[in-house]
Write a protein that holds these residues in place. Structure first.
Motif, PDB file in Angstrom:
ATOM      1  N   UNK A   1       2.326 -25.497  55.829  1.00  0.00           N
ATOM      2  CA  UNK A   1       1.997 -25.641  54.415  1.00  0.00           C
ATOM      3  C   UNK A   1       0.488 -25.590  54.203  1.00  0.00           C
ATOM      4  N   UNK A   2       0.042 -24.872  53.160  1.00  0.00           N
ATOM      5  CA  UNK A   2      -1.377 -24.653  52.941  1.00  0.00           C
ATOM      6  C   UNK A   2      -2.029 -25.552  51.902  1.00  0.00           C
ATOM      7  N   UNK A   3      -3.333 -25.767  52.090  1.00  0.00           N
ATOM      8  CA  UNK A   3      -4.147 -26.577  51.183  1.00  0.00           C
ATOM      9  C   UNK A   3      -5.548 -25.974  51.094  1.00  0.00           C
ATOM     10  N   UNK A   4      -6.169 -26.150  49.947  1.00  0.00           N
ATOM     11  CA  UNK A   4      -7.602 -25.903  49.830  1.00  0.00           C
ATOM     12  C   UNK A   4      -8.262 -27.253  50.052  1.00  0.00           C
ATOM     13  N   UNK A   5      -9.192 -27.351  50.978  1.00  0.00           N
ATOM     14  CA  UNK A   5      -9.736 -28.657  51.360  1.00  0.00           C
ATOM     15  C   UNK A   5     -11.245 -28.587  51.537  1.00  0.00           C
ATOM     16  N   UNK A   6     -11.858 -29.767  51.568  1.00  0.00           N
ATOM     17  CA  UNK A   6     -13.281 -29.841  51.877  1.00  0.00           C
ATOM     18  C   UNK A   6     -13.548 -31.151  52.606  1.00  0.00           C
ATOM     19  N   UNK A   7     -14.494 -31.107  53.532  1.00  0.00           N
ATOM     20  CA  UNK A   7     -14.890 -32.290  54.291  1.00  0.00           C
ATOM     21  C   UNK A   7     -15.982 -33.010  53.518  1.00  0.00           C
ATOM     22  N   UNK A   8     -15.795 -34.300  53.293  1.00  0.00           N
ATOM     23  CA  UNK A   8     -16.796 -35.104  52.598  1.00  0.00           C
ATOM     24  C   UNK A   8     -17.472 -36.056  53.582  1.00  0.00           C
ATOM     25  N   UNK A   9     -18.702 -36.443  53.275  1.00  0.00           N
ATOM     26  CA  UNK A   9     -19.419 -37.388  54.114  1.00  0.00           C
ATOM     27  C   UNK A   9     -19.789 -36.861  55.479  1.00  0.00           C
ATOM     28  N   UNK A  10     -19.857 -35.543  55.632  1.00  0.00           N
ATOM     29  CA  UNK A  10     -20.152 -34.963  56.944  1.00  0.00           C
ATOM     30  C   UNK A  10     -21.600 -35.222  57.346  1.00  0.00           C
ATOM     31  N   UNK A  11     -21.811 -35.561  58.610  1.00  0.00           N
ATOM     32  CA  UNK A  11     -23.160 -35.763  59.146  1.00  0.00           C
ATOM     33  C   UNK A  11     -23.438 -34.885  60.355  1.00  0.00           C
ATOM     34  N   UNK A  12     -22.423 -34.189  60.826  1.00  0.00           N
ATOM     35  CA  UNK A  12     -22.554 -33.361  62.018  1.00  0.00           C
ATOM     36  C   UNK A  12     -22.528 -31.889  61.638  1.00  0.00           C
TER      37      UNK A  12
END
Length: 378
Positions: free
Chosen positions: A205-216
């Motif tokens: 199953x598909x999603x549009x996603x984004x990573x939040x709070x990334x530091x790396x």
């Protein structure tokens, strides 16, 4: 137009406990249409014995053609966790009817925990397991590309939750080193391979996603096919692993035969049998001299998202936004394998779901018989 209650009545005789992860940012939230459908269930259709052009991101029922609205994402908080609703129908989640048909369980009913120690297949709800400890496990994967460029190699599993699906609210832990997505976001996928108690199908199953709070800014490594390693952990694939593609007409990335250590037929799953750890997959990043699955990693984002304890019932986190895109199935990188003898039933889908327990009880009192198909093949 039929009322939601009448739809429940008409569909009750054909209800199945197929499952999907429901949340903002998902493809096909309304089924294969743009109009709002609070009773949608197309994403729950299992995938079995299909060509890759049909099973890849649920193209069989055109779910891949219906992305979330522009600006809506499933938010993936680096180093924390996020919660989705695993359910047989959108109607039994908080995404529909103000959540009045949602319960602790995947079918919207008020079950008890009496079957936790069951040794026979649970059919109510039909979650393809004998008990919670035998639930096969589910997973989320991520690709740092637009949908047209997603392949098995760049779609890497980043979080696994053992002993699921079980209840509706399910949380997934995120590696702290997961880098930010490109400006247009990432593509995520949810997967599950039932372990017995029905047809040996898969979910993709598909999603549009984004990573939040990334530091790396460490890139995710190229994902490799998982292998069966229950009997010999030294055989387990180390590092980034692909999702499980099994029992399809083409595009499979794993084959198994014989029995597992418990004496049951081997069934690939998101657990230790294929070397997947429970929780965040912290070994998926590029090591020195190793190639990455994506050529671009965005600069760390400054936004954060609330977390929930893993696998603990909690309110579903508020969603972010997602960018529309269409899914193109990439050419298969695996050889075609002999299909199993079971009939292809994956194209059976619609907007049916059995009514919640309290609603069904009131209907019975009014003389409307509700039927349940208990011993089904899925």
């Amino acid at each position: 137009m039929l009322s939601p209650l009448l739809i429940f009545i008409l569909c009750s005789a054909f209800a199945h406990a197929h499952l999907a992860a429901w949340t903002k940012g998902m493809y096909c939230k309304n089924g294969p249409q743009t109009a709002d459908d609070e009773n949608a269930s197309a994403p729950t259709t299992p995938l079995f014995n299909l060509p890759k052009s049909q099973w890849w991101f649920h193209a069989v029922d055109q779910c891949n053609q219906f992305p979330p609205p522009d600006g809506e994402f499933l938010e993936i908080p680096a180093g924390q966790s996020f919660t989705v609703e695993i359910s047989a129908n959108r109607a039994t989640t908080t995404l529909s009817y103000n959540g009045i048909y949602a319960s602790d369980w995947v079918d919207g009913e008020a079950h008890t925990d009496a079957f936790r120690g069951s040794t026979t297949c649970i059919t109510d709800p039909n979650i393809h397991t004998q008990n919670e400890t035998m639930a096969a496990g589910t997973a989320f994967a991520i690709a740092y590309s637009d949908m047209s460029q997603v392949t098995e190699d760049n779609l890497a599993v980043f979080s696994v939750r053992y002993h699921t699906p079980w209840k509706r609210l399910t949380s997934y832990d995120v590696p702290a080193a997961l880098p930010a997505c490109p400006p247009g976001g990432c593509i995520c996928a949810w997967g599950w391979v039932p372990n017995g108690c029905g047809q040996p199908n898969i979910y993709h199953q598909g999603f549009k996603c984004k990573v939040t709070g990334a530091t790396s800014t460490n890139a995710v490594a190229t994902a490799k096919p998982p292998v069966w390693c229950e009997d010999n952990p030294s055989k387990c694939v180390q590092g980034a692993k692909q999702m499980i593609y099994w029992n399809q007409a083409e595009g499979n990335n794993i084959q198994v035969s014989g029995n597992d250590l418990s004496g049951n037929p081997k069934s690939p799953a998101y657990n230790q049998k294929l070397g997947f750890a429970d929780g965040a997959q912290n070994d998926i990043f590029v090591a020195s001299g190793q190639g990455s699955s994506s050529s671009t990693v965005a600069s760390p984002a400054s936004t954060t998202s609330a977390s929930h304890p893993a696998n603990t019932p909690a309110s579903v986190p508020s969603a972010g936004a997602t960018v529309s895109s269409s899914i193109a199935a990439p050419a298969s990188t695996s050889t075609t394998v002999k299909a199993t003898s079971e009939n292809n039933t994956a194209s059976h889908h619609g907007t049916c779901s059995k009514p919640p327990h309290h609603r069904r009880s009131s209907l019975k009192k009014r003389g409307l018989a509700m039927h349940r198909r208990r011993n089904q093949s899925w």
